[in-house]
Design an enzyme around this catalytic site. Structure first.
Site: not given
Ligand code: ASP
Length: 648
Positions: A73, A144-146, A176-177
């Protein structure tokens, strides 16, 4: 544009060093990005630069930070449909236009005409010694970290490794994920880490009006550039955490991360406040290296009441090699379920490493109930207070160590490798006894007074122990709470002094106790500089084995080499050689040590330096070669040596 070559890109690095990289197959054409994963080793393709812009690096205090932008994000922007999305190649361009993230005026003075393509410069931060110069490497695609995998962790680790010597610290921008998984994995993969690595991201993108991204990013840059914390950290919500202790606790709060079983390493308020006593330091005399082979045959099994035997059977079957068993409370499983206990035993007997961790957000597993003890008896290992993220990534790291036997792997899983667990048997520090006693006699009581007293007393007492060569006294001070890497008012550590004094036993002892080789004092000198100044080759070698390397401007090193050659100091030239210097490095006037040795008639030094010069036609700024110097100075023997008339 950055100067380009046909087979790659040359990045002018802030110290004036040029790093040549292979083609940018996996990179964007981002203007100030360093291509990830150069195919050629950086050290083998180093070139010294002779144009530093208007300011010399020796006149200003700067820190260099490499930023690896993986996605998340934090870097997202609104697209044409006003929806947040990752936009390739946009982050650096936008930051250049943000005066609170990039000081254009300084960049122009520093990098001259190349400023629009040069590294970014963080504006001056009150209270911090060094100006942070940062370069961003953007991954392709932005993730996206997922969607991240173990290969992505390996890529980050390798990119840090390949540019390790050229930067003071590293920041990884990340979604963050899965941030805690990456932080945990990197903490294990980066072995004998000596520099600060900070992973951060945000809940709101950095370019939104209301954002946590800007604070998280700039704070991470400030800490990575100004503080030597040899850990993989996470910075989020004004707190600095040990990465392998973090968990994501909220999908929308700005304080999205917590470190439930370990206090933050630092906090940012009006100023940066690091608790140095909490820093986990590698205690070995070994260089930084990366272990990137991870075993993917690992998993997390969370038990629940009435979980079926078939779930256990399916989960524990090959190719699984390691499992984090998330048990109830302080490590309990239903002890009346012989069927699942049998499955655990079959797997453990087959060599599967099973680590018992609690489902509770806080706390540790302990052998206090019968329902927990039963697991220990089956061969399930205690995971103490490790987070599931840390336990899983540690398993995959440990299982990836082909050179370790199964017994060693099990031993490692129960050992505290990077501060990821607190075992009951850990030594207890007699915190602040000494400082307390002095504080009482001075009628001081507030935590600030105590902290201040410790910060003043300990470096002074450590220094006197170093001078006396008194190892037991150093150990005592440590047990009283002294941070052996602590600095005095001149930002000097006990290691600086021990190196200067030539006390190799103390140097060794300090290194084995995790004292950093990378701390620069007020005058930008590292312990390695101290050892060079006293020409102590044994200590130089020891520091190099521990990952130390030369810092500062390459032309500054050129000046030192020329000065050594002019006064005929072979010892000093050998000190620089041992420390990894390029002995052909010119000074700001383009003269090399060979020019000066030729001018002053030091034949032995000319003979010593000759093999390092591929090209004897190198001229100074006035166009003179070393041979010209020897000829003008009528150093006839040296003229013959340089002409090849006398065999070297
Ligand atoms: N879905 C995003 C990720 O983990 C969420 C984030 O960055 O906060 O890449």
């Amino acid at each position: 544009m950055l100067p380009s070559t046909t087979n790659g890109t040359v990045v002018t690095e802030p110290s004036g060093i040029q790093i040549k990289f292979a083609s940018q197959s996996s990179m964007t054409s981002l203007d100030n990005a360093i291509p990830a994963s150069p195919t050629k080793s950086i050290s083998s393709s180093l070139k010294r630069n002779t144009s530093d812009g208007n300011l010399m690096t020796t006149e200003i205090k700067e820190a260099r930070v490499r930023v690896i932008y993986t996605g998340g994000t934090i870097g997202m922007m609104r697209n044409e449909r006003n929806v947040l999305a990752p936009i390739p190649n946009a982050l650096v361009k936008r930051i250049r236009k943000y005066p609170n993230m990039h000081d254009q005026e300084y960049a122009e003075k520093r990098f001259g005409n190349a400023a629009s393509m040069a590294p970014l410069v963080l504006p001056h931060v009150q209270g911090e010694l060094r100006r942070v110069i940062y370069q961003i490497t953007e991954y392709v695609p932005i993730l996206d970290s997922s969607n991240m995998t173990m290969q992505d962790w390996a890529r980050i680790a390798k990119d840090i490794h390949q540019s390790y010597e050229f930067f003071d610290g590293f920041v990884v921008l990340h979604g963050t994920d899965t941030l805690s998984y990456t932080a945990s994995a990197l903490s294990f993969m980066l072995e004998n880490l000596g520099k600060t690595v900070i992973i951060t991201g945000s809940q709101i993108p950095i370019f939104e009006t209301r954002t946590d991204g800007k604070d998280n990013f700039t704070s991470a840059l400030i800490i990575a550039g100004n503080y030597v914390l040899p850990e993989v950290c996470v910075f989020f919500g004004n707190k600095l955490f040990r990465g392998n202790r973090t968990v994501k606790i909220s999908s929308n709060a700005l304080d999205a991360f917590e470190s439930p079983n370990s206090p933050p390493l630092g906090r940012i308020g009006v100023s940066v406040d690091i608790d140095y006593r909490l820093i986990f330091r590698p205690c070995s005399v070994s260089r930084f290296t990366v272990h990137s082979e991870l075993d993917e045959n690992v998993g997390i099994l969370r038990i629940f009441p009435s979980i079926s035997r078939s779930t256990f059977q399916a989960f524990l079957s090959p190719p699984l090699k390691g499992v984090v068993l998330q048990s109830f409370g302080s490590g309990n499983v239903p002890s009346n379920r012989q069927d699942i206990l049998d499955e655990l035993k079959i797997a453990a007997d087959r060599g599967v490493i099973i680590i018992n961790c609690t489902q509770c957000a806080k706390g540790s597993v302990a052998e206090i109930y019968d329902t927990g003890k039963v697991l220990f008896d089956l061969g399930v290992l205690p995971g103490f207070d490790m987070t599931p993220e840390a336990a899983l990534t540690k398993l995959s790291y440990v299982l990836g160590k082909a050179e370790w036997s199964l017994e060693e792997k099990k031993q490692m899983m129960q050992s505290n490798l990077r501060g990821e667990l607190t075992s009951a048997s850990g030594p207890k520090m007699e915190e602040f006894d000494l400082v307390d006693a002095v504080a009482r006699s001075l009628h001081l009581s507030s935590p600030q007074d105590l902290g201040q007293l410790g910060a003043t007393l300990f470096p002074a007492m450590l220094n006197s122990a170093v001078i006396a060569g008194d190892i037991p006294k150093i150990n005592n001070l440590k047990s009283y709470g002294a941070d052996l890497s602590g600095t005095n008012q001149d930002h000097r550590t006990a290691l600086h002094l021990a190196c200067h004094e030539g006390k190799i036993g103390i140097v060794n002892h300090l290194l084995l106790n995790g004292v950093s080789v990378h701390i620069r004092d007020r005058y930008d000198r590292t312990p390695l500089h101290e050892a060079i100044t006293t020409d102590n080759h044994e200590i130089i070698q020891l520091l190099i084995n521990c990952g130390a390397h030369l810092t500062g401007s390459s032309r500054g090193i050129g000046e030192q080499l020329c000065a050594a050659a002019a006064r005929g100091s072979m010892k000093r030239l050998k000190s620089y050689q041992l420390a990894g210097a390029d002995l052909t490095q010119p000074d700001p006037s383009g003269r090399t040590a060979l020019h000066l040795a030729a001018l002053h008639g030091h034949e032995d030094i000319v003979r010593f330096l000759l093999p390092f010069h591929e090209n004897l036609e190198e001229t100074d700024l006035l166009g003179h070669t070393a041979l010209d110097y020897a000829t003008r100075a009528e150093q006839n023997n040296i003229v013959k040596i340089l002409n090849g008339d006398i065999l070297n």
